[in-house]
Design an enzyme around this catalytic site. Sequence first.
Site, PDB file in Angstrom:
ATOM      1  N   GLU B 209      42.661  36.146  38.958  1.00 29.13           N
ATOM      2  CA  GLU B 209      41.855  36.037  37.749  1.00 29.13           C
ATOM      3  C   GLU B 209      40.885  37.206  37.714  1.00 29.13           C
ATOM      4  O   GLU B 209      40.787  37.984  38.673  1.00 29.13           O
ATOM      5  CB  GLU B 209      41.131  34.685  37.680  1.00 29.13           C
ATOM      6  CG  GLU B 209      40.194  34.406  38.836  1.00 29.13           C
ATOM      7  CD  GLU B 209      39.724  32.942  38.878  1.00 29.13           C
ATOM      8  OE1 GLU B 209      40.516  32.038  38.569  1.00 29.13           O
ATOM      9  OE2 GLU B 209      38.566  32.718  39.236  1.00 29.13           O
ATOM     10  N   HIS B 248      34.136  29.989  37.259  1.00 30.91           N
ATOM     11  CA  HIS B 248      34.106  30.357  38.674  1.00 30.91           C
ATOM     12  C   HIS B 248      33.027  31.390  38.906  1.00 30.91           C
ATOM     13  O   HIS B 248      32.875  32.311  38.121  1.00 30.91           O
ATOM     14  CB  HIS B 248      35.438  30.993  39.095  1.00 30.91           C
ATOM     15  CG  HIS B 248      36.480  29.989  39.448  1.00 30.91           C
ATOM     16  ND1 HIS B 248      37.806  30.324  39.538  1.00 30.91           N
ATOM     17  CD2 HIS B 248      36.415  28.665  39.748  1.00 30.91           C
ATOM     18  CE1 HIS B 248      38.506  29.251  39.875  1.00 30.91           C
ATOM     19  NE2 HIS B 248      37.675  28.230  39.991  1.00 30.91           N
TER      20      HIS B 248
END
Lengths: 391, 286
Positions: B209, B248
Amino acid sequence: MKLYEFEGKQIFSQAGIPTPRGTAVRTAQAAIEAAREIGYSVVVKSQVLRGGRGKAGGIKFAADEQELVQAVADLQSMELSGERVEIILIEEKLDIAREFYMGITLDPRESLPLLMVSAQGGMDIEQVARDYPHQLFKMHLDPLAQPRMNQMLDLLLKTGLQGKQLVQAAKILHNLVRSYFAYNAITAEINPLVIDASGNVLAADSKVEIDDSALFRIKAVQGFERKTEISDPLEAEAKSLGISYVGMGKGNIGLIAGGAGLGMASMDMISAHGGVPANFLDLGGDATMEKTADALRVVLKTPGVEGVFINLFGGINNCEQMAKGIAQVIDELQPTQAIVVKMRGHSQDEGWAILESKNIPIIKFGTTEEAVILLLEQMNKKRVTDHGHFS
Amino acid sequence: MAILVNPDTRVIIQGITGKQGTYHALKMLEYNVHVVGGVTPGKGGQKVHGVTVYDTVAAAKKEHQVDASMIMVPPAGVLSAAIEAIDNKIPLIVIITEFVPVHDSLVIRNMARKAGVRVIGPNTIGVISPGKGKVGIMPGYIYSEGSVGIISRSGTLTHEVSSNLTYKGIGQSTCVCIGGDPVKGTDFVDALHLFRDDDQTETVVMIGEIGGAGEELAAKYVIENGYPKKIVAFIAGQTAPAGKKMGHAGAIVSEGFGTAESKIKSLGEAGITVVRTLDELLQAVQ
């Protein structure tokens, strides 16, 4: 948590790093009193959390009270990268002989803190790295060892510092490193570190960011006041509910995802099929019924949302609880928007049964792509129906 | 033979008496994992689902062979729990907890490397070798045994990709969620290295990511060392705006660094098949 310059300097000062004499104020009157105490000329510095302040005209000088009042009024009417200036730091004007850089940040390549110093102070470190790469001296810090003074001296010797200033700068660097660890900083930077005309070395600016996950134990910053830094009221509302929500400022598809990665991938999939994500929302690892309901209420309030994609997993969470939260909001608000749920994991059968009782389309075994396609179809259907209804 | 976790792996759970610890102890027992003990200081002698609780890791180790520890304590307690596991030379330490201070992760990562033990996480769902065992909190039945190895920064994307593969009849050897934090015990390169010589694994899926440099370093590793297996990679967050933290702690693009484009380009240059969507990922693995 990013600190304002004056807050960072308080921390520096407590750590034994010399800083210019100064006071943070909010009014012209307080500025006048502060300047009288310091003595003219003074520097008038807007306190904002975003970078690029100097170039945007956020720092002014005042040789007397009239100039000071004007400078304060100018800064108070300013918006720097969308941030209104509310706090102004009045400081003694330094007689600058030389400017250096020193800073610590996390090196993502090595997963270690990286200490950097340069004789090219006063400009962005990114610019130094680009334009003067050979004048940027670096050293990784060992998180398991105390920083040693000789390491600081050896690194600073490379910048050409000598004599008394070398020793003063090394003490400052040593204290900066100790503060970086003690305050659990993500970034701690002095730019510029100034040598004044009398040969004193001091921190003329501060840039400090503390790890949000460590705030619970960093007493020194717990008293620092923060008005919410969030301009989007829905983001602020979500944050107060403990939900990680980012508004996109446009878009027609609202999103609730059970996890950051799944959320980002869902946004990517929505875009790939011609939809426009209106928000990012990670429900996180403690998705109770209430939290799921709160999340759906926030997303349904997002302007422009015609459809909602709910993409969840029962990993650390429980499908039944999350389904109950969704069902509760459906009963309460009877939303007109199309809603598609993809959900699997712990207690999936119970969760599916609850959603089925509310006639919500569920993707049980299919992929995120299948769910997005179904949602877009449902949105189209609704559009046709609504259009028919109105005409 | 899969990696990290096998049918013989003996596991303790630090924080077993907490709500999450208790729940996932049961889920692991249901998955036939050898949960040989739990650790909660002050609660030694209690039982959780028939598993004995010890006051310390050392006390548990005195009674049992311990191959792995799963840490499920609150963020403020993770550092001391992890240090305890490292001091006791537990070979595999999986830290499930989210919101661990970065400075604590720095200490844990570096202590573990010095001690020669492996830490996975923090902020992870753990590791599963489907059909063999798990040290983690994933629902076992959406995973199935097979030859695809998975390395992922995201917990839910590990579930998503594995369950999609399972429903298409494609099984997994081991799924390693390395976690969503900027500083973690095990990176992409470490996990790629483990899969390299695993005879059960034929294809490796990397789920990356935005943010950080792990994917770029993986690309560099493959260029420098070659790789004997097919690697398929997906990067989440291609449409994420810059400067925003996407759930995150590690998923933030700042000043052009850590963008999806830079990762996709690096991985492509290493000869890795980079797919744009999760469904393309399924096709590329098939």
